[in-house]
Design an enzyme around this catalytic site. Sequence first.
Site, PDB file in Angstrom:
ATOM      1  N   ASP A   1      -8.956  -2.774  -7.105  1.00  0.00           N
ATOM      2  CA  ASP A   1      -9.119  -2.621  -6.048  1.00  0.00           C
ATOM      3  C   ASP A   1      -9.272  -1.392  -5.386  1.00  0.00           C
ATOM      4  O   ASP A   1      -9.078   0.365  -6.673  1.00  0.00           O
ATOM      5  CB  ASP A   1      -6.890  -2.094  -6.084  1.00  0.00           C
ATOM      6  CG  ASP A   1      -6.601  -1.697  -4.542  1.00  0.00           C
ATOM      7  OD1 ASP A   1      -7.734  -0.713  -3.979  1.00  0.00           O
ATOM      8  OD2 ASP A   1      -5.769  -2.261  -4.263  1.00  0.00           O
TER       9      ASP A   1
ATOM     10  N   SER B   1       1.160  -1.275   0.208  1.00  0.00           N
ATOM     11  CA  SER B   1       0.487   0.050   0.117  1.00  0.00           C
ATOM     12  C   SER B   1       1.181   1.445  -0.160  1.00  0.00           C
ATOM     13  O   SER B   1       1.609   0.975  -0.746  1.00  0.00           O
ATOM     14  CB  SER B   1      -1.130   0.819   1.297  1.00  0.00           C
ATOM     15  OG  SER B   1      -1.995   1.294   0.894  1.00  0.00           O
TER      16      SER B   1
ATOM     17  N   HIS C   1      -7.620  -4.688  -2.270  1.00  0.00           N
ATOM     18  CA  HIS C   1      -6.349  -4.505  -1.439  1.00  0.00           C
ATOM     19  C   HIS C   1      -5.782  -5.083  -0.315  1.00  0.00           C
ATOM     20  O   HIS C   1      -7.050  -5.123   0.714  1.00  0.00           O
ATOM     21  CB  HIS C   1      -7.300  -2.606  -0.599  1.00  0.00           C
ATOM     22  CG  HIS C   1      -5.687  -2.083  -1.002  1.00  0.00           C
ATOM     23  ND1 HIS C   1      -5.329  -1.293  -1.354  1.00  0.00           N
ATOM     24  CD2 HIS C   1      -5.452  -1.504   1.276  1.00  0.00           C
ATOM     25  CE1 HIS C   1      -4.483  -0.863  -0.998  1.00  0.00           C
ATOM     26  NE2 HIS C   1      -4.527  -0.574   0.095  1.00  0.00           N
TER      27      HIS C   1
END
Length: 349
Positions: A276, A153, A302
Amino acid sequence: MSTSTKPFSPTPFKPPFWLTNPHLQSILPKFFAPKAPTYCRVVKKDSLDESDIAYDFYDAHPVDTSKNGALEQTPLIVLFHGMEGSSDSHYARALAYQMHAQGWHFVVAHFRSCGGIPASGRVFYNAGDTGEVHYMLQNLSEKYANIYAVGVSLGGNALAKYMGEYKDKVLCKGAVVISAPVDMSSAALSMHSFLSHRIYTPYLLNPIIKKALANDITQEEIDSIKAVNRISDFDNIFTAPRHGYRSNNHYYQASSALPYLIKVTKPLLLISAKDDPFIGFTATPNDVSDSVTILNTEHGGHIGYLRYRSDKGRAKNNTNGKSSKFDINWIPETVSAYFNWIGVESRKK
């Protein structure tokens, strides 16, 4: 780049149709993560000598370089976590066991204010702070000779930007980046969508607001922070000015990894799911150098990649030996497969 002449081709991620929803993929994995391993924590100062930073190690075997000063040769895999992540995050736990099973050392390098240690200085978590990434790798390279990195991330954006910004001077020999918002402006817009704002913003925003309020800040900052209800607003009034940016837009533009991917010289794998809900625009082949491999999956959410296995395909839990039809091991397996592909030998017992 690779020891193989064949293109990298990992096991495809193909969940059953009822598990393809990106929000299920993004939310459920934490419920199927193994227990955290027993880490060994080392605390050092950050690159500014202001805040304490936690390094949580899960070594494959005891490491002692004190006798003759020789560096440890077994590969070390370093994880740079996402916003509000830590060594306790579901992906960190799963990666720890997979890297350990390969016979490699593993460590989670925490960013400022994370891992249960408050930030002591003016700066906090900065998704574009490649200097801090380099500094943490420098600390680790004093003991380990062969370092590889994984970024998840926002930590993945920082790592990817580092790979392109530092080029041949990077201190890791290869890297994997997962679910990274490499274009942070479009990622911020994605977070403004109705579902993302309702589902994820409170989960991510409330902890960082709490940390900011606990720091030495002005009454004006306190009043402004208490009024925000979007991460981009928080970035505009706190993250950006604290780190020397004019606005949240300036912060997103300056910190995004996307413009740097064309300059990467060491092996880098970018893993992104097309569904995502967080990351906005992703890199295309024209955006990256020949050292970068792009792996876009149809599903996964995600940092999700939750699998459902038939009775035949059940995997044993890493901590209690029980079998489960669900697992989050696709990412760890793909990471280790990529490192094998670029020449990192497994040292399984």
